[in-house]
Enzyme design. Structure first.
Site, PDB file in Angstrom:
ATOM      1  N   ASN A  65       0.802  -1.195  -0.069  1.00 12.86           N
ATOM      2  CA  ASN A  65       0.030   0.171   0.034  1.00 12.86           C
ATOM      3  C   ASN A  65       0.749   1.342  -0.030  1.00 12.86           C
ATOM      4  O   ASN A  65       0.425   2.311  -0.331  1.00 12.86           O
ATOM      5  CB  ASN A  65      -0.881   0.069   1.245  1.00 12.86           C
ATOM      6  CG  ASN A  65      -1.561   1.331   1.517  1.00 12.86           C
ATOM      7  OD1 ASN A  65      -2.526   1.691   1.002  1.00 12.86           O
ATOM      8  ND2 ASN A  65      -1.106   2.173   2.508  1.00 12.86           N
ATOM      9  N   SER A  98      -4.274   2.637  -8.252  1.00 16.12           N
ATOM     10  CA  SER A  98      -5.041   3.899  -8.352  1.00 16.12           C
ATOM     11  C   SER A  98      -5.858   3.855  -9.588  1.00 16.12           C
ATOM     12  O   SER A  98      -5.572   3.652 -10.633  1.00 16.12           O
ATOM     13  CB  SER A  98      -4.281   5.055  -8.305  1.00 16.12           C
ATOM     14  OG  SER A  98      -4.888   6.265  -8.634  1.00 16.12           O
ATOM     15  N   TYR A 137       3.449   9.129 -11.467  1.00 17.98           N
ATOM     16  CA  TYR A 137       2.403   8.114 -10.389  1.00 17.98           C
ATOM     17  C   TYR A 137       1.604   7.186 -11.251  1.00 17.98           C
ATOM     18  O   TYR A 137       1.479   6.212 -10.870  1.00 17.98           O
ATOM     19  CB  TYR A 137       1.775   9.110  -9.658  1.00 17.98           C
ATOM     20  CG  TYR A 137       0.733   8.382  -8.816  1.00 17.98           C
ATOM     21  CD1 TYR A 137       1.122   8.183  -7.316  1.00 17.98           C
ATOM     22  CD2 TYR A 137      -0.679   8.509  -8.891  1.00 17.98           C
ATOM     23  CE1 TYR A 137       0.216   7.622  -6.499  1.00 17.98           C
ATOM     24  CE2 TYR A 137      -1.433   8.040  -8.176  1.00 17.98           C
ATOM     25  CZ  TYR A 137      -1.165   7.644  -6.910  1.00 17.98           C
ATOM     26  OH  TYR A 137      -2.054   7.216  -6.005  1.00 17.98           O
ATOM     27  N   LYS A 145       1.740   3.172 -11.173  1.00 18.84           N
ATOM     28  CA  LYS A 145       0.453   2.501 -10.455  1.00 18.84           C
ATOM     29  C   LYS A 145      -0.200   1.721 -11.719  1.00 18.84           C
ATOM     30  O   LYS A 145      -0.562   0.403 -11.610  1.00 18.84           O
ATOM     31  CB  LYS A 145      -0.781   3.492 -10.401  1.00 18.84           C
ATOM     32  CG  LYS A 145      -0.390   4.298  -9.038  1.00 18.84           C
ATOM     33  CD  LYS A 145      -0.362   3.527  -7.832  1.00 18.84           C
ATOM     34  CE  LYS A 145      -0.237   4.202  -6.545  1.00 18.84           C
ATOM     35  NZ  LYS A 145      -0.322   3.333  -5.446  1.00 18.84           N
ATOM     36  N   ILE A 199     -10.027   9.143  -2.169  1.00 20.15           N
ATOM     37  CA  ILE A 199      -9.943   9.184  -1.020  1.00 20.15           C
ATOM     38  C   ILE A 199      -9.405  10.062   0.177  1.00 20.15           C
ATOM     39  O   ILE A 199      -8.435  10.293  -0.113  1.00 20.15           O
ATOM     40  CB  ILE A 199      -9.368   7.630  -0.579  1.00 20.15           C
ATOM     41  CG1 ILE A 199      -9.618   6.675  -1.659  1.00 20.15           C
ATOM     42  CG2 ILE A 199      -9.583   7.082   0.760  1.00 20.15           C
ATOM     43  CD1 ILE A 199     -11.301   6.158  -1.704  1.00 20.15           C
TER      44      ILE A 199
END
Ligand SMILES: NC(=O)c1ccc[n+]([C@@H]2O[C@H](COP(=O)([O-])OP(=O)(O)OC[C@H]3O[C@@H](n4cnc5c(N)ncnc54)[C@H](O)[C@@H]3O)[C@@H](O)[C@H]2O)c1
Length: 248
Positions: free
Chosen positions: A87, A139, A156, A160, A188
Site C-alpha cells: 500500500n 489507483s 505516478y 500505478k 479517498i
C-alpha cells in the site's frame, strides 16, 4: 492480542490513511500485524492503535536489501506470513516537462519497486507454506491517466499502471498457492489528498456517481475481503474502489 498461532499480515504504508485502516480491519479479524512504513511518529502511533504485539518495520519500501531483512524479521517473530498488502505510495505532482530524472526514479522506486521488493521478500515463505494472499494498491489514475486537477501526474500513473501488470503476471506465476489481486482507489480523503480535496470538494464529488468522497475504510474493507475471505476464487483481479468515478 491475537493468539500466537493467528495468521500474519504485513501492511506497507500502514502508519496512516488506507494502510492504517486496513491494518485495523485485519487486526479486528484476528490477524497479527506488521506495519512497514517510514520511521517516525505516525508509525509509532499506528503501532499503538493497532494494538499489543504489532510489529513496526521502519524503513523505505524502495530499499531492496532492507525489505529482505524486514521480511526475515517478520518470520523470526511470527513464524509465518499469510497476507501482504502493498500500500505504501507517494504522490508526484510534476508533469513530464517539469520532472527531474531523480524525481521520476523516486516515484517509481516507492510506488512500483516497493511492491516488487515486498513480493520478492515474502513469496518464498508463502510458496513454501502453500498459501498466501497479496493485495496491491494501485489507483484510478492507472486507468484514467489522472484527472487534470489530480495531485499526481504521469510518473505516478506510470507506476500505478505497472502495479496492474505486476498483479496479473504474479497471479499466474504464484498460483495456485498465492492469490494476487489489486484495488484501484478513486478519490479517498487522506493526508495524501486532503489539500486537493479541501480546495475542490464540490467539483470532485460531482465526478463520483455515489455522491461522496471515499474514506480509508471504504478501501480497507475491499482489501480485507481480498486478503481474508475463504473460499475466494479471485486472482489477477483488479477492483475499482471509487464510487463509480471510473466506470469501464
Ligand atoms: N488517497 C487517495 O485518494 C488514493 C487514491 C488512489 C490510490 N491511493 C494509493 O493508496 C495508497 C495509500 O495512500 P493514502 O491515501 O493512504 O496516503 P497516505 O499518504 O496517507 O499514506 C501513505 C503511507 O505510505 C508511507 N510511505 C510513503 N513512502 C514510503 C516509503 N518509501 N516506504 C515506506 N512507507 C512509505 C507514508 O509514510 C504513509 O504512511 C498509496 O499507494 C496511494 O498511492 C490513494
Amino acid at each position: 492480542m491475537p493468539a500466537e498461532t493467528a495468521p500474519v499480515a504485513i501492511v506497507t504504508g500502514g502508519a496512516r490513511g488506507i494502510g492504517l485502516a486496513t491494518a485495523l480491519d485485519l487486526s479486528r479479524k484476528g490477524y497479527r500485524i506488521a506495519l512497514a512504513d517510514l520511521d517516525g511518529p505516525d508509525l509509532a502511533a499506528a503501532v499503538g492503535r493497532v494494538g499489543e504485539g504489532t510489529l513496526a518495520l521502519p524503513g523505505d519500501v524502495g530499499a531492496f536489501a532492507a525489505v529482505q531483512e524486514q521480511a526475515a524479521t517478520v518470520l523470526a517473530r511470527f513464524g509465518r506470513i499469510d497476507v501482504l498488502v502493498n500500500n505504501a505510495g507517494i504522490s508526484q505532482p510534476k508533469t513530464l516537462v517539469e520532472i527531474s530524472e531523480d524525481e521520476y526514479d523516486r516515484t517509481i522506486a516507492v510506488n512500483l519497486k516497493g511492491c516488487f521488493n515486498w513480493c520478492k521478500a515474502v513469496a518464498p515463505a508463502m510458496l513454501e507454506a502453500g498459501r498466501g494472499r497479496i493485495v496491491n494498491v494501485s489507483s484510478v489514475s492507472a486507468n484514467t491517466g489522472g484527472a487534470r486537477s489530480a495531485v499526481s501526474k504521469f510518473a505516478y500513473c506510470t507506476a500505478k499502471a505497472g502495479i496492474l501488470g505486476m498483479t496479473r503476471a504474479l497471479a499466474k506465476e504464484l498460483a495456485p498457492a498465492v492469490s494476487v489481486n489489486a484495488v484501484c482507489p478513486g478519490s479517498i480523503e487522506t493526508a495524501l489528498t486532503s489539500g486537493l480535496i479541501a480546495a475542490n470538494r464540490e467539483a470532485i464529488t460531482g465526478t463520483i456517481p455515489l455522491g461522496r468522497i471515499g474514506t480509508p475504510e471504504d478501501v480497507a474493507v475491499v482489501i480485507a475481503f481480498l486478503a481474508t475471505v475463504e473460499p475466494n476464487y479471485l486472482t489477477g483481479e483488479i477492483i475499482d474502489v471509487d464510487g463509480g468515478q471510473w466506470i469501464n
